[in-house]
Design an enzyme around this catalytic site. Sequence first.
Site, mmCIF file in Angstrom:
data_model
loop_
_atom_site.group_PDB
_atom_site.id
_atom_site.type_symbol
_atom_site.label_atom_id
_atom_site.label_comp_id
_atom_site.label_asym_id
_atom_site.label_seq_id
_atom_site.Cartn_x
_atom_site.Cartn_y
_atom_site.Cartn_z
ATOM 1 N N ASP A 21 38.211 65.517 63.441
ATOM 2 C CA ASP A 21 37.497 65.048 64.629
ATOM 3 C C ASP A 21 38.479 64.592 65.709
ATOM 4 O O ASP A 21 39.576 64.124 65.398
ATOM 5 C CB ASP A 21 36.577 63.882 64.209
ATOM 6 C CG ASP A 21 35.529 63.592 65.264
ATOM 7 O OD1 ASP A 21 35.359 64.408 66.186
ATOM 8 O OD2 ASP A 21 34.877 62.536 65.166
ATOM 9 N N ASN A 69 26.557 71.326 65.556
ATOM 10 C CA ASN A 69 27.469 71.796 66.611
ATOM 11 C C ASN A 69 26.894 72.957 67.433
ATOM 12 O O ASN A 69 27.354 73.227 68.541
ATOM 13 C CB ASN A 69 28.830 72.219 66.027
ATOM 14 C CG ASN A 69 29.701 71.051 65.608
ATOM 15 O OD1 ASN A 69 30.538 71.157 64.728
ATOM 16 N ND2 ASN A 69 29.509 69.901 66.238
HETATM 17 C C1 FPP Z 1 35.655 67.983 66.252
HETATM 18 O O1 FPP Z 1 36.221 67.555 67.441
HETATM 19 C C2 FPP Z 1 36.068 69.325 65.893
HETATM 20 C C3 FPP Z 1 35.231 70.400 65.791
HETATM 21 C C4 FPP Z 1 33.788 70.325 66.058
HETATM 22 C C5 FPP Z 1 35.721 71.714 65.437
HETATM 23 C C6 FPP Z 1 36.908 71.772 64.532
HETATM 24 C C7 FPP Z 1 37.649 72.987 64.889
HETATM 25 C C8 FPP Z 1 38.981 73.137 64.839
HETATM 26 C C9 FPP Z 1 39.885 72.107 64.302
HETATM 27 C C10 FPP Z 1 39.615 74.361 65.344
HETATM 28 C C11 FPP Z 1 39.166 75.627 64.724
HETATM 29 C C12 FPP Z 1 39.159 75.587 63.255
HETATM 30 C C13 FPP Z 1 39.328 76.659 62.447
HETATM 31 C C14 FPP Z 1 39.163 76.495 60.997
HETATM 32 C C15 FPP Z 1 39.653 77.967 62.987
HETATM 33 P P1 FPP Z 1 35.270 67.176 68.629
HETATM 34 O O2 FPP Z 1 35.126 68.347 69.507
HETATM 35 O O3 FPP Z 1 33.980 66.642 68.103
HETATM 36 O O4 FPP Z 1 36.092 66.033 69.318
HETATM 37 P P2 FPP Z 1 35.513 64.784 70.122
HETATM 38 O O5 FPP Z 1 34.750 63.955 69.126
HETATM 39 O O6 FPP Z 1 36.742 64.098 70.592
HETATM 40 O O7 FPP Z 1 34.667 65.318 71.220
#
Ligand code: FPP
Length: 246
Positions: A21, A69
């Site tokens: 996250d 998501n």
């Molecule tokens: C959460 O950060 C992350 C995600 C919803 C996606 C995770 C994806 C990756 C790490 C990259 C791609 C992964 C692979 C396996 C190819 P957020 O967007 O919720 O962050 P925030 O809470 O700061 O908004």
Amino acid sequence: MSLANKIQKDFLPKHLAIIMDGNGRWAKLKGRLRVFGHESGTKSVKQTVETCAELGIQYLTLYAFSTENWNRPKLEVDALMRLLVSSLKKELKLLLKNNIKLQAIGNLDTLPKKAKKELFEVMEKTKDNTRMTLTLALSYGSREEIKNAVKEICHKVKNNIILLESIDESIINQHLYTQNLPDVDLLIRTSGEHRISNFLLWQIAYAELYFTNVLWPDFSKEHLYEALINYQNRERRFGKTSEQIN
Ligand code: FPP
């Protein structure tokens, strides 16, 4: 002594799960678009996968995309799916070189055609690998997983395939997406949020929880070592007393 040397190799979590996250906040702090955070997050994914395999962790499960998501702006969802495809293409070599098997859990039918095709190709090419199982949770929601398991078990009871009296925890386990995985030993969540967010609710019943303020794109080898050392200093009692454990 370096952090790496402080890790006891014979007391590693067998199954490590991570809620990655903070990509969006990381990008915002840099004045960039959220997608840039996700792109940078893929570097932490790669390093974490390599480090876990090197250490000898047998199962690593990453929460890459939740059922919730899908409600994000279309631009971001599309970018995440493109990143998934490009990462799978790019990292197949790494998985093969490190003898890592890739599998996925979640409602995979909802993934775009291209992502599903690439995912199944990489899973097929790595299916016989034995050093570590890397599981990507994609379009995953724990409540949906449990709901599906309940439906399937009810259907089998109705058709006399399973006896009502024989339903136990192991039968429930066998009907979850994670049927071939052991329970989670350690769950890490980055970015300072103290939530589980519908991730592996059944499977974390006795997991140790570790929360760090580090945002996912900044999560380094050393941060992983710190989490593992912290885990190794905990007493896992599984409902017993401290005296019984000792
Ligand atoms: C959460 O950060 C992350 C995600 C919803 C996606 C995770 C994806 C990756 C790490 C990259 C791609 C992964 C692979 C396996 C190819 P957020 O967007 O919720 O962050 P925030 O809470 O700061 O908004």
